[in-house]
Design a protein around this motif. Structure first.
Motif, mmCIF file in Angstrom:
data_model
loop_
_atom_site.group_PDB
_atom_site.id
_atom_site.type_symbol
_atom_site.label_atom_id
_atom_site.label_comp_id
_atom_site.label_asym_id
_atom_site.label_seq_id
_atom_site.Cartn_x
_atom_site.Cartn_y
_atom_site.Cartn_z
ATOM 1 N N GLY A 78 -13.890 -6.377 -4.020
ATOM 2 C CA GLY A 78 -14.470 -5.501 -5.028
ATOM 3 C C GLY A 78 -13.413 -4.805 -5.860
ATOM 4 N N TRP A 79 -13.877 -3.927 -6.761
ATOM 5 C CA TRP A 79 -12.965 -3.277 -7.703
ATOM 6 C C TRP A 79 -11.933 -2.420 -6.983
ATOM 7 N N ARG A 80 -12.383 -1.600 -6.042
ATOM 8 C CA ARG A 80 -11.461 -0.693 -5.363
ATOM 9 C C ARG A 80 -10.412 -1.451 -4.564
ATOM 10 N N GLY A 81 -10.862 -2.493 -3.888
ATOM 11 C CA GLY A 81 -9.938 -3.226 -3.010
ATOM 12 C C GLY A 81 -9.074 -4.248 -3.710
ATOM 13 N N ALA A 82 -9.399 -4.564 -4.953
ATOM 14 C CA ALA A 82 -8.610 -5.563 -5.698
ATOM 15 C C ALA A 82 -7.387 -4.884 -6.297
ATOM 16 N N THR A 83 -6.437 -4.563 -5.445
ATOM 17 C CA THR A 83 -5.219 -3.893 -5.914
ATOM 18 C C THR A 83 -4.288 -4.889 -6.577
ATOM 19 N N THR A 84 -3.413 -4.374 -7.429
ATOM 20 C CA THR A 84 -2.449 -5.262 -8.090
ATOM 21 C C THR A 84 -1.527 -5.913 -7.063
#
Length: 217
Positions: free
Chosen positions: A21-27
Motif C-alpha cells: 500500500g501507499w504507506r508501506g511503499a517506501t522509496t
C-alpha cells in the motif's frame, strides 16, 4: 539506461505498492526491488508521490488491443474482444487495483490519475455507441433518451469491471465461464441500445428492422 531504470522502477513500484500500500511503499523498498539506489529513484521521479502517481497512470492506461474501432462492422465481435481485453488486463492487475481502491479514502488525490483509464474506456464506449447509429446498426427513427444510453454504457462497463475484480472471491455471482458471461453482457448491452445484428438503411420502415438473435442460440 535511463529508460531501462525508469521502467524497472515503475514495475518495482507496482509490485511493492500491491503488497504494502501507499504507506508501506517506501522509496527504500522500491529501490531495493528495482535493483537501484534511492538516488537513482529520486533523480528519475523527484519524489515518492510523483513516482507512485506515474505508476498509477501507467497502470490505468489502455493498451492498443483495448480500443474499439472507429467504425463498427461487427458490434458483437468487436465488443466481446474489447470486454475480454479489459477483463484480462484487470485480472492481471487485481491485487494492485484492490490496494489502490483501499487507499482512496485516505488519499483522495490519487483518484484523478487512477480513473484516467476507466474514463477513456467509457468515452470510447459512448463514442462507439454513437457510431452504431451512423453505421446503421441503430435505426435513425429509433431515438433513445440520452439517460438510457448513458445507463446502458455504465451498466456494461460496470459489469465487466465487477466480473474482473470479484470473480475469484465471489464465485456464486459468476457461475458461467468468462467468455460466455462477457458475450452475454455484450448482447444485453446491444439490446439495451436497440442495436441490430445487421445495418439498417436510414430510410427502411420500422417493420423491416430485424431483431437480435436469442442469447440461447
Amino acid at each position: 539506461m535511463i529508460d531501462d531504470h525508469r521502467h524497472r522502477i515503475l514495475q518495482a513500484a507496482a509490485r511493492v505498492y500491491a503488497q504494502h500500500g501507499w504507506r508501506g511503499a517506501t522509496t527504500k523498498r522500491i529501490a531495493e526491488e528495482a535493483g537501484v539506489n534511492e538516488v537513482t529513484l529520486f533523480r528519475q521521479f523527484g519524489s515518492k508521490e510523483a513516482l507512485l502517481e506515474q505508476m498509477i497512470r501507467e497502470l490505468a492506461a489502455a493498451k492498443a488491443d483495448m480500443r474499439l474501432p472507429e467504425t463498427p462492422h461487427d458490434p458483437e465481435r468487436e465488443l466481446v474482444a474489447w470486454a475480454s481485453a479489459h477483463h484480462q488486463d484487470m485480472c492481471g492487475k487485481r491485487p494492485l487495483i484492490r490496494q489502490l481502491m483501499s487507499d482512496f479514502e485516505e488519499r483522495p488525490e490519487l483518484v484523478p490519475c487512477a480513473v484516467e483509464g476507466p474514463h477513456s474506456a467509457m468515452y470510447q464506449l459512448r463514442r462507439y455507441t454513437e457510431q452504431l447509429r451512423t453505421a446503421g446498426f441503430i435505426a435513425h427513427h429509433d431515438e433513445l433518451p440520452a439517460a438510457e444510453i448513458e445507463a446502458a454504457v455504465s451498466m456494461f462497463s460496470g459489469a465487466v469491471f465487477a466480473d474482473g475484480m470479484n470473480r475469484d472471491v465471489m464465485p456464486v455471482m459468476f457461475t458461467q465461464p468468462v467468455e460466455d458471461t462477457l458475450r452475454a453482457y455484450v448482447r444485453i448491452f446491444l439490446r439495451g441500445v436497440h442495436a441490430l445484428p445487421v445495418p439498417v438503411p436510414p430510410d427502411a420502415p420500422a417493420s423491416a428492422a430485424p431483431t437480435l438473435t436469442s442469447t440461447s442460440e
